[in-house]
Scaffold this active site. Structure first.
Site, mmCIF file in Angstrom:
data_model
loop_
_atom_site.group_PDB
_atom_site.id
_atom_site.type_symbol
_atom_site.label_atom_id
_atom_site.label_comp_id
_atom_site.label_asym_id
_atom_site.label_seq_id
_atom_site.Cartn_x
_atom_site.Cartn_y
_atom_site.Cartn_z
ATOM 1 N N LYS A 118 5.093 -4.932 -1.300
ATOM 2 C CA LYS A 118 4.048 -4.943 -2.332
ATOM 3 C C LYS A 118 4.087 -6.241 -3.121
ATOM 4 O O LYS A 118 3.041 -6.799 -3.470
ATOM 5 C CB LYS A 118 4.214 -3.711 -3.241
ATOM 6 C CG LYS A 118 3.874 -2.428 -2.500
ATOM 7 C CD LYS A 118 4.382 -1.167 -3.183
ATOM 8 C CE LYS A 118 4.252 0.003 -2.203
ATOM 9 N NZ LYS A 118 4.828 1.256 -2.699
ATOM 10 N N GLN A 123 7.468 4.035 -7.659
ATOM 11 C CA GLN A 123 7.816 4.127 -6.240
ATOM 12 C C GLN A 123 8.466 5.480 -5.963
ATOM 13 O O GLN A 123 9.466 5.832 -6.579
ATOM 14 C CB GLN A 123 8.765 2.981 -5.868
ATOM 15 C CG GLN A 123 9.116 2.929 -4.387
ATOM 16 C CD GLN A 123 7.901 2.620 -3.508
ATOM 17 O OE1 GLN A 123 7.035 1.813 -3.859
ATOM 18 N NE2 GLN A 123 7.826 3.280 -2.355
ATOM 19 N N ASP A 176 -2.329 3.759 -7.576
ATOM 20 C CA ASP A 176 -2.123 4.631 -6.419
ATOM 21 C C ASP A 176 -3.236 5.664 -6.239
ATOM 22 O O ASP A 176 -3.338 6.287 -5.192
ATOM 23 C CB ASP A 176 -0.790 5.385 -6.564
ATOM 24 C CG ASP A 176 0.328 4.765 -5.734
ATOM 25 O OD1 ASP A 176 0.027 4.075 -4.740
ATOM 26 O OD2 ASP A 176 1.508 4.977 -6.078
#
Ligand code: NAP
Length: 309
Positions: free
Chosen positions: A57, A101, A124
């Site tokens: 990322k 995460q 997300d």
């Protein structure tokens, strides 16, 4: 009837073009508004797979001309400490997208931590407002993995209107939103899960199979019809270190018209969509808003789970 070698749904190459598009948009934001899109990742503990995903990322942010911050917390952190870290990022006007995460170490409540991410920094696409908006066909921040699948299909000009789409897996982050997106494209959608009786009877009827079960080799050639489009979302780590999908590539490729590889299919697209959502959030923070997720490049009608493979 034998089908010629299938077309690969190449997420690696498509993700690069998404990131390059994001870079152009980042540059515009910097020039016109002095704003650099900024993704913050909260990483708790020292899970090696999570570390790899987070690094991917960060690299994607670099390619897109964005800023990234990784807030690292020890595995011994409690739910309150993780929630507080997310809360601080939420209050920081210089941060446009936040993710936690997953998975979090045992003992930390992911729902409590995720609840501190506001809907307008929800890179997300997990916030209940964004989930509800997706249901209504208006999500600004679609969940990354299903949106990545839609982009792959769009890029290959695979229309879903009237198609039988069978989704294997019914999780909140992949299977269910995938079903909503396919439905919004006027597909006839079947969602299968671990309790589904006779999975093969469903997949054999599918024009498009999207598998997100987390079960290595679950879908074999005898379970798909000739010419089917097969998208493999699964990521399964074998004891020898190899990463494979849910689809038995060789036997399915012998029948499919299109197939996504693992690695190099959905994984890179998931990361690209995370970056895309963050750029959108930065654009919206200065009053710019694009008409609809996906509309910039592929005409997607809607919009991590951010695993990479
Ligand atoms: P999850 O929360 O564990 O959900 C798995 C789903 O698959 C559940 O609905 C489960 O059914 C169903 N399932 C499990 N075994 C099955 C079987 N044998 N037959 C039919 N259905 C079955 O997993 P997830 O988070 O959705 O992730 C799914 C897979 O995608 C994992 O391998 C994950 O690593 C991968 N993934 C990849 C990306 C990417 O970027 N490529 C992103 C996210 C996830 P029940 O509901 O009945 O339990």
């Amino acid at each position: 009837m034998a089908v010629a070698a299938p077309t690969l749904l190449d997420g690696r190459s498509l993700s690069r073009s998404v990131l390059d598009d994001c870079r152009s948009r980042s540059e515009l934001l910097a020039e016109r508004f002095g704003v650099i899109p900024h993704l913050a990742v909260v990483l708790v503990g020292d899970d090696s797979a999570s570390a790899v995903y987070v690094r991917a990322k960060e690299r994607a942010c670099e390619r897109a001309g964005m800023q990234s911050t990784v807030v690292r917390l020890p595995a011994t952190s409690g739910t309150a400490a993780v929630s507080d870290a997310v809360g601080s990022l939420s209050a920081d006007a210089g941060v446009h997208g936040i993710i936690v995460q997953l998975p979090l170490p045992t003992g930390i409540d992911p729902a409590a931590a995720l609840a501190r991410i506001p809907a307008d920094k929800d890179a997300d696409g997990f916030h209940r407002y964004n989930v509800g908006s997706l249901f209504l066909g208006q999500s600004a921040y679609p969940p990354c993995t299903p949106e990545g699948v839609m982009r792959l299909l769009d890029h290959a000009r695979i229309g879903l209107e009237g198609a039988n789409v069978v989704i294997v897996g019914a999780s909140n982050i992949v299977g269910k939103p995938m079903a909503v997106m396919a439905l919004s494209r006027e597909a006839t959608v079947t969602v299968c899960h671990a309790k589904t009786q006779n999975l093969a009877a469903h997949t054999r009827e599918a024009d498009v199979v999207i598998c997100a079960a987390g079960s290595a080799g679950l879908i074999t050639g005898d379970m798909v019809k000739h010419g089917a489009v097969v998208v493999d979302v699964g990521i399964n780590r074998l004891s020898d270190g190899r990463v494979i999908g849910d689809v038995d590539f060789e036997s399915v490729a012998a029948k499919a018209s299109h197939i996504s590889p693992v690695p190099g299919g959905v994984g890179p697209m998931t990361v690209a969509m995370l970056i895309h959502n963050t750029v959108r959030a930065a654009e919206r923070s200065v009053g710019l808003s694009s008409p609809h997720p996906g509309a910039e490049k592929t005409g997607s009608s809607t919009g991590s789970s951010t695993e990479v493979s």
